[in-house]
Design a protein around this motif. Structure first.
Motif, PDB file in Angstrom:
ATOM      1  N   ARG A  32      17.420   1.195  64.131  1.00 36.01           N
ATOM      2  CA  ARG A  32      16.497   0.072  64.094  1.00 36.01           C
ATOM      3  C   ARG A  32      16.583  -0.761  65.366  1.00 36.01           C
ATOM      4  NH1 ARG A  32      13.911  -0.280  59.696  1.00 36.01           N
ATOM      5  NH2 ARG A  32      13.276  -2.466  59.992  1.00 36.01           N
ATOM      6  N   TRP A  33      15.485  -1.465  65.652  1.00 40.36           N
ATOM      7  CA  TRP A  33      15.339  -2.200  66.908  1.00 40.36           C
ATOM      8  C   TRP A  33      16.260  -3.398  66.986  1.00 40.36           C
ATOM      9  CZ3 TRP A  33      12.660  -7.011  68.069  1.00 40.36           C
ATOM     10  CH2 TRP A  33      12.518  -7.246  69.439  1.00 40.36           C
ATOM     11  N   GLU A  38       5.605  -0.995  61.619  1.00 39.75           N
ATOM     12  CA  GLU A  38       6.562  -0.843  62.719  1.00 39.75           C
ATOM     13  C   GLU A  38       6.283   0.437  63.493  1.00 39.75           C
ATOM     14  OE1 GLU A  38      10.225  -2.902  60.274  1.00 39.75           O
ATOM     15  OE2 GLU A  38      10.228  -0.772  60.725  1.00 39.75           O
ATOM     16  N   GLY A  67      21.799  -0.632  64.577  1.00 38.35           N
ATOM     17  CA  GLY A  67      20.959  -1.202  65.618  1.00 38.35           C
ATOM     18  C   GLY A  67      21.699  -2.297  66.360  1.00 38.35           C
ATOM     19  N   TRP A 109      10.978  -6.149  62.252  1.00 41.12           N
ATOM     20  CA  TRP A 109      11.950  -5.202  61.719  1.00 41.12           C
ATOM     21  C   TRP A 109      12.949  -5.862  60.758  1.00 41.12           C
ATOM     22  CZ3 TRP A 109      12.832   0.050  63.855  1.00 41.12           C
ATOM     23  CH2 TRP A 109      11.856   0.424  64.790  1.00 41.12           C
ATOM     24  N   HIS A 132      13.871   1.321  54.054  1.00 45.05           N
ATOM     25  CA  HIS A 132      13.681   1.113  55.495  1.00 45.05           C
ATOM     26  C   HIS A 132      13.019   2.350  56.090  1.00 45.05           C
ATOM     27  CE1 HIS A 132      17.082   3.772  56.742  1.00 45.05           C
ATOM     28  NE2 HIS A 132      17.616   3.363  55.601  1.00 45.05           N
ATOM     29  N   GLU A 171      11.825   3.732  59.905  1.00 47.17           N
ATOM     30  CA  GLU A 171      11.758   3.594  61.353  1.00 47.17           C
ATOM     31  C   GLU A 171      10.746   4.585  61.926  1.00 47.17           C
ATOM     32  OE1 GLU A 171      15.179   2.287  59.428  1.00 47.17           O
ATOM     33  OE2 GLU A 171      14.709   4.412  59.747  1.00 47.17           O
ATOM     34  N   ARG A 211      12.235   7.808  61.574  1.00 49.10           N
ATOM     35  CA  ARG A 211      12.895   8.006  60.276  1.00 49.10           C
ATOM     36  C   ARG A 211      14.334   8.449  60.451  1.00 49.10           C
ATOM     37  NH1 ARG A 211       9.434   8.191  55.881  1.00 49.10           N
ATOM     38  NH2 ARG A 211      11.388   7.817  54.746  1.00 49.10           N
ATOM     39  N   MET A 266      21.867   2.120  58.193  1.00 50.96           N
ATOM     40  CA  MET A 266      21.037   1.705  59.327  1.00 50.96           C
ATOM     41  C   MET A 266      21.958   1.196  60.430  1.00 50.96           C
ATOM     42  SD  MET A 266      18.271  -0.589  57.228  1.00 50.96           S
ATOM     43  CE  MET A 266      19.567  -1.248  56.167  1.00 50.96           C
ATOM     44  N   LYS A 295      17.924   5.717  69.558  1.00 51.37           N
ATOM     45  CA  LYS A 295      16.708   6.288  68.985  1.00 51.37           C
ATOM     46  C   LYS A 295      16.471   7.712  69.464  1.00 51.37           C
ATOM     47  CE  LYS A 295      12.764   4.700  70.532  1.00 51.37           C
ATOM     48  NZ  LYS A 295      11.988   5.810  71.130  1.00 51.37           N
TER      49      LYS A 295
END
Length: 490
Positions: A282-283, A96, A242, A305, A273, A275, A278, A240, A259
């Protein structure tokens, strides 16, 4: 209408065997025979030259091999390297982050080549169709002091040209003054994106009164009561966040803003996980951001992802858009949605060839686990968001328009919700959040174009006939419309 889901070969080299016959004549001492290569004889006197040739060939082969090894190592490093901030150490992040890194380097190289190799004129691009000329000038990180990005749009808000121009000190001063002539709230948003606009451009931007008339004074967010239970039930390093949302609702914009401006500090220690930064942002939802939750959460793993992600530890921010603007977005980018429409007749909610009654145009959507049929586009919007309204897991529901006009406030709320640290220097994304090289995203709105498009009440009903408008006002969920502050047109 109820919804339903349909289910070598290798080449060998042969050597000539030695002769098995014996001669009765006395054998003479063996003599060297000239060897032939490509028809030329090489005698023993040429052995030194041959040796030098072979050595040179071996040396060149070795160099080529080493270069190939270096290229492989570079790609491998890129795939496994992180995209950290300035001064950060790289981390092993998996494909990713690596792919993101490669795309980022490619974009930067293209930008550098464009600036170095193309001769740029000071005059802006003119729309040849109507002669309108508008400029958006932006100070970009990495550009020289005397360079600004110039984005030219026509009176419809369509971006028709982008360039880098050198500007004089006098022009700089005049541009700084012109930025104060637009609405103060709009100017603040543009400033956070490092954007300055001239007088002509500012006249195309909405006033704050335009924004309030459509969306109200304050942002609307649901699900804040689920933030604390989420933080109490999920370890900080496993948290997480997103986006989720139906097509064309700002999911990419949310990801970009989160982000750049939010950091779940403990995520750097996560083993489950990883990214690009980090930071736990997440996307997309691991079951697929565009997929309905009832049929896909804990049943589907997103190709991008989604692998290896604990879906119950993921906190989705569900994006919703004014359905009237959303239908216009679907006309521009339909994604995996199919219905009878064409340019000049879109969104085409009801069949135009039947005049004595309203027959809705049915819609088919391909999700990850199959197809779902809807009665119409309005039915699709209703059913998709009602699906999330029925869920009880922690999440936020947020309007795309608030992300556009209250970006700093709503992203801070989302970041705080999961225990993240929000930046002290909020950065908006000036370019299109969908500029990732994927053809399906070509032409997606950037900040300027989005402000012109979604801030103007007159653009809300583009493409809708009177019959479409009447059908939409009757078929759209009154509960969802009222809850999220959207009103049917008069």
């Amino acid at each position: 209408m109820s919804t339903s889901i349909s289910p070598s070969s290798a080449n060998g080299i042969k050597s000539r065997p030695p002769s098995s016959g014996h001669s009765s004549q006395p054998q003479e001492p063996p003599r060297s025979k000239p060897e032939k290569i490509n028809g030329s004889s090489i005698t023993p006197n040429n052995n030194k030259q041959t040796s030098r040739t072979n050595y040179s060939f071996a040396k060149i082969t070795t160099i080529v091999f080493l270069i190939a090894i270096a290229d492989v190592l570079f790609i491998w490093h890129s795939i496994n390297a992180s995209i950290g901030g300035e001064g950060e150490e790289p981390h092993h992040l998996g494909a990713e982050a690596g792919l993101h890194h490669l795309h980022e380097k490619k974009r930067m190289k293209q930008l550098n080549d464009h600036v170095k190799n193309k001769h740029l004129k000071q005059n802006s691009v003119v729309d040849s169709d109507n002669g309108s000329q508008l400029q958006l000038q932006s100070n970009k990180v990495g550009a020289s002091e005397n360079q600004k990005r110039v984005i030219t749009v026509n009176t419809n808000g369509d971006v028709i040209g982008k360039d880098f121009n050198k500007i004089s000190g006098a022009n700089k001063n005049s541009e700084k003054k012109s930025s104060h002539q637009m609405d103060e709230r709009i100017a603040k948003i543009l400033k956070s994106a490092h954007v300055e606009v001239d007088k002509e451009t500012s006249s195309q931007l909405p006033t704050w009164e335009n924004v309030i008339s459509q969306y109200g004074e304050k942002p609307i967010i649901y699900g804040l009561e689920t933030c604390e239970p989420y933080r109490n039930s999920v370890k900080p390093e496993d948290r997480m966040i997103g986006p989720a949302g139906i097509f064309n609702t700002g999911t990419n914009l949310l990801f970009q803003l989160m982000k750049e401006n939010c950091d779940i500090k403990e995520a750097i220690h996560s083993q489950s996980h990883k990214e690009p930064k980090r930071n736990g942002v997440r996307w997309q939802a691991p079951w697929g951001k565009h997929n309905p939750p009832a049929t896909h959460k804990l049943k589907n793993v997103a190709k991008m992802w989604g692998e290896g992600i604990n879906q119950t530890a993921f906190f989705p921010v569900v994006m919703i858009k004014d359905p009237y603007h959303w239908m216009g977005s679907q006309c521009r980018h339909h994604y995996q949605t199919w219905w009878d429409h064409k340019d000049g007749n879109c969104p085409n909610l009801i069949a135009k060839n039947i005049v004595h009654r309203d027959v809705p145009v049915d819609v088919k959507v391909k999700y990850a686990l199959g197809w779902i049929d809807y009665e119409s586009l309005t039915d699709m919007w209703n059913k998709w968001y009602e699906g999330y309204e029925e869920q009880s897991f922690p999440m936020l529901r947020m309007r795309f328009e608030d992300l556009l006009f209250h970006g700093e406030e709503v992203t801070r709320i989302a970041c705080d919700c999961v225990g993240g640290k929000f930046t002290n220097h909020f950065t908006y994304i000036e370019g299109s959040a969908k500029e990732n090289g994927m053809p399906i995203h070509n032409g997606a709105n950037g900040l300027l174009k989005a402000m012109i498009q979604y801030g103007d009440p007159n653009k809300r009903l583009n493409g809708l006939t009177d019959r479409d408008r009447l059908y939409a006002s009757k078929s759209l969920s009154s509960n969802l419309m009222e809850k999220f502050g959207y009103t049917a047109p008069i």
